[in-house]
Design an enzyme around this catalytic site. Structure first.
Site, short mmCIF file in Angstrom:
data_model
loop_
_atom_site.label_atom_id
_atom_site.label_comp_id
_atom_site.label_asym_id
_atom_site.label_seq_id
_atom_site.Cartn_x
_atom_site.Cartn_y
_atom_site.Cartn_z
N ILE A 85 0.83 -1.20 0.00
CA ILE A 85 0.00 0.00 0.00
C ILE A 85 0.87 1.27 0.00
O ILE A 85 0.36 2.37 -0.04
CB ILE A 85 -1.01 0.00 1.17
CG1 ILE A 85 -0.32 0.03 2.53
CG2 ILE A 85 -1.94 -1.22 1.07
CD1 ILE A 85 -1.30 0.21 3.71
N GLU B 242 14.49 -15.14 0.91
CA GLU B 242 14.58 -16.56 1.27
C GLU B 242 13.43 -17.28 0.57
O GLU B 242 12.50 -16.63 0.08
CB GLU B 242 14.44 -16.71 2.79
CG GLU B 242 13.13 -16.13 3.28
CD GLU B 242 13.05 -16.00 4.80
OE1 GLU B 242 14.07 -16.15 5.47
OE2 GLU B 242 11.94 -15.73 5.27
N HIS C 16 -4.00 -4.45 -2.99
CA HIS C 16 -4.43 -4.32 -1.60
C HIS C 16 -4.66 -2.86 -1.20
O HIS C 16 -4.73 -2.54 -0.01
CB HIS C 16 -3.43 -4.99 -0.65
CG HIS C 16 -3.42 -6.49 -0.75
ND1 HIS C 16 -2.41 -7.27 -0.22
CD2 HIS C 16 -4.31 -7.35 -1.32
CE1 HIS C 16 -2.68 -8.55 -0.47
NE2 HIS C 16 -3.82 -8.62 -1.13
C1 BJW Z 1 12.74 -9.54 1.40
C2 BJW Z 1 13.51 -8.57 2.00
C3 BJW Z 1 14.40 -7.91 1.17
C4 BJW Z 1 12.30 -9.36 3.51
N1 BJW Z 1 14.47 -8.23 -0.11
N2 BJW Z 1 12.83 -9.86 0.11
C5 BJW Z 1 -7.69 -20.19 3.87
C6 BJW Z 1 -7.01 -20.65 2.74
C7 BJW Z 1 -6.77 -19.80 1.66
C8 BJW Z 1 -7.19 -18.48 1.70
C9 BJW Z 1 -7.86 -18.05 2.81
C10 BJW Z 1 -8.11 -18.90 3.88
N3 BJW Z 1 -8.77 -18.19 4.82
C11 BJW Z 1 -8.92 -16.92 4.39
C12 BJW Z 1 -8.37 -16.83 3.15
C13 BJW Z 1 -8.30 -15.61 2.31
C14 BJW Z 1 -7.34 -14.58 2.89
C15 BJW Z 1 -5.97 -15.23 3.10
O1 BJW Z 1 -5.17 -15.35 2.19
N4 BJW Z 1 -5.66 -15.65 4.31
C16 BJW Z 1 -4.40 -16.34 4.57
C17 BJW Z 1 -3.63 -15.61 5.67
C18 BJW Z 1 -4.69 -17.78 4.86
N5 BJW Z 1 -7.25 -13.52 1.91
C19 BJW Z 1 -8.11 -12.52 1.89
O2 BJW Z 1 -8.98 -12.38 2.73
C20 BJW Z 1 -7.98 -11.57 0.73
N6 BJW Z 1 -9.23 -11.43 0.10
C21 BJW Z 1 -9.84 -12.46 -0.51
O3 BJW Z 1 -9.38 -13.58 -0.53
O4 BJW Z 1 -10.98 -12.09 -1.16
C22 BJW Z 1 -11.79 -13.11 -1.70
C23 BJW Z 1 -13.03 -13.25 -0.87
C24 BJW Z 1 -13.57 -12.16 -0.25
C25 BJW Z 1 -14.70 -12.29 0.51
C26 BJW Z 1 -15.28 -13.53 0.64
C27 BJW Z 1 -14.72 -14.63 0.00
C28 BJW Z 1 -13.60 -14.48 -0.76
C29 BJW Z 1 -7.58 -10.19 1.20
C30 BJW Z 1 -6.19 -10.16 1.73
C31 BJW Z 1 -5.88 -8.78 2.31
C32 BJW Z 1 -4.46 -8.69 2.83
N7 BJW Z 1 -4.29 -7.47 3.50
C33 BJW Z 1 -2.98 -7.13 4.02
C34 BJW Z 1 -3.12 -5.77 4.74
C35 BJW Z 1 -3.32 -4.69 3.66
C36 BJW Z 1 -3.21 -3.32 4.18
C37 BJW Z 1 -1.95 -3.08 4.99
O5 BJW Z 1 -0.83 -3.03 4.44
O6 BJW Z 1 -2.12 -2.89 6.20
O7 BJW Z 1 -2.02 -7.04 2.97
S1 BJW Z 1 -2.29 -8.38 5.11
C38 BJW Z 1 -0.63 -8.17 4.56
O8 BJW Z 1 -0.16 -9.38 3.91
C39 BJW Z 1 -0.67 -7.08 3.49
C40 BJW Z 1 0.27 -7.64 2.47
O9 BJW Z 1 0.02 -7.04 1.22
C41 BJW Z 1 0.00 -9.11 2.51
C42 BJW Z 1 1.11 -9.96 1.95
O10 BJW Z 1 2.29 -9.84 2.69
P1 BJW Z 1 3.70 -9.84 1.97
O11 BJW Z 1 3.82 -8.69 1.09
O12 BJW Z 1 3.93 -11.17 1.35
O13 BJW Z 1 4.68 -9.61 3.21
P2 BJW Z 1 5.32 -10.69 4.20
O14 BJW Z 1 5.82 -9.95 5.38
O15 BJW Z 1 4.41 -11.81 4.45
O16 BJW Z 1 6.56 -11.27 3.36
C43 BJW Z 1 7.68 -10.48 3.06
C44 BJW Z 1 8.67 -11.33 2.26
O17 BJW Z 1 9.75 -10.51 1.87
C45 BJW Z 1 9.28 -12.48 3.09
O18 BJW Z 1 9.30 -13.67 2.30
C46 BJW Z 1 10.71 -12.02 3.36
O19 BJW Z 1 11.65 -13.08 3.38
C47 BJW Z 1 10.96 -11.14 2.17
N8 BJW Z 1 11.93 -10.09 2.42
N9 BJW Z 1 13.17 -8.53 3.36
C48 BJW Z 1 13.68 -9.24 -0.58
N10 BJW Z 1 15.20 -6.95 1.69
#
Ligand code: BJW
Length: 240
Positions: free
Chosen positions: A99, A210, A115
């Site tokens: 974001i 990683e 997102h």
């Molecule tokens: C480096 C580094 C460096 C470090 N160089 N690399 C069960 C099974 C499957 C799905 C679901 C389930 N139960 C629920 C769900 C759906 C749910 C979901 O996925 N849940 C899981 C947790 C299980 N998803 C949703 O609800 C989504 N919507 C959806 O599915 O809609 C369909 C639907 C809707 C209604 C009804 C029915 C269906 C919405 C997801 C919203 C996510 N929101 C957030 C917050 C956003 C606002 C904010 O920023 O505050 O988004 S959560 C957070 O996680 C944020 C991120 O965008 C998102 C992903 O995180 P990201 O970017 O991967 O970060 P990290 O920290 O996880 O990873 C960082 C990586 O970088 C690591 O690997 C490090 O190693 C690496 N790294 N330093 C390179 N220097």
């Protein structure tokens, strides 16, 4: 180094919090990440916002102020994606889960914030979405309809539908290269993009610090800090 391959006409790049880490922003699931200090269910669900809007607004107000900090700027990974896009003759879509505004500040053009965006606010009364650089309060009036109490950060919380999924799915279905950068692969639907790209016959590459949760789904991977590995990977990419 990227290998020689058939002509590349359509590229989808997915980025996550890891690409912005070296710019000074926290990731979510690393040991020093955001979810180590605050619970997801307290700040990143519609239920949390309904229960305690002040807490949720404070959480995003603080992050918005942090993003405005003069020390936060695009790093070489953001810049290299913008430079590659400008030079590439084919279709290039950058989908970010972040974001923050670092991709646009680096010069990326065809960009989807799936997102949402920290520097935008949305009115739940009239649906208006606009730039928002100040703090938001529970009684902030909507600049479009004037009603108070309907303003929220324009971000996607758990259980909400990410933005522009039709456009993203269309690009995934026709891409021949999919590159995932700096994301842990924990959150759907983004975590499933690699499978959609594979179904389309695309070459799939992970560039991350990683191995991510879905690492085995990628054909190729390079591990290291984004600022160190992304510029070189794209500079060496042979698009045919
Ligand atoms: C480096 C580094 C460096 C470090 N160089 N690399 C069960 C099974 C499957 C799905 C679901 C389930 N139960 C629920 C769900 C759906 C749910 C979901 O996925 N849940 C899981 C947790 C299980 N998803 C949703 O609800 C989504 N919507 C959806 O599915 O809609 C369909 C639907 C809707 C209604 C009804 C029915 C269906 C919405 C997801 C919203 C996510 N929101 C957030 C917050 C956003 C606002 C904010 O920023 O505050 O988004 S959560 C957070 O996680 C944020 C991120 O965008 C998102 C992903 O995180 P990201 O970017 O991967 O970060 P990290 O920290 O996880 O990873 C960082 C990586 O970088 C690591 O690997 C490090 O190693 C690496 N790294 N330093 C390179 N220097």
């Amino acid at each position: 180094m990227a290998g020689v391959m058939a002509e590349t006409r359509s590229i989808v790049v997915l980025t996550g919090a890891g690409i912005s880490r070296e710019s000074g922003l926290h990731t979510f699931r690393d040991a020093d990440g955001i979810w180590a200090t605050v619970k997801v269910e307290d700040v990143a669900t519609p239920e949390a916002f309904a229960r305690d809007p002040v807490r949720v607004q404070d959480f995003y107000n603080e992050r918005r102020r942090g993003l405005a900090n003069s020390g936060i700027a695009p790093n070489p990974a953001h810049r290299s994606l913008a430079e590659f896009e400008a030079a590439f003759a084919g279709d290039f879509l950058l989908v970010t889960q972040n974001i923050d505004n670092l991709h646009e500040r680096a010069g990326s053009n065809n960009l989807i914030h799936m997102h949402g965006e920290l520097c935008k606010a949305r009115c739940e009364e009239c649906g208006d979405v606009g730039e928002w650089l100040d703090d938001l309060f529970t009684d902030t009036a909507c600049p479009a309809c004037g009603k108070a109490a309907g303003m929220r950060p324009h971000v996607v919380w758990f259980g909400e539908m990410p933005f522009e999924m039709d456009r993203i799915n269309e690009a995934l279905e026709s891409c021949d290269l999919f590159v995932s950068i700096g994301t842990s692969g924990n959150v759907y639907p983004a975590a499933g993009f690699v499978q959609a790209a594979r179904m389309a016959g695309a070459r799939t590459v992970e560039l991350n610090l990683e191995p991510s949760q879905g690492a085995t789904l990628f054909e190729e991977a390079v591990y290291g800090p984004a600022g160190a590995i992304v510029p070189g990977w794209f500079a060496n990419l042979d698009t045919g």
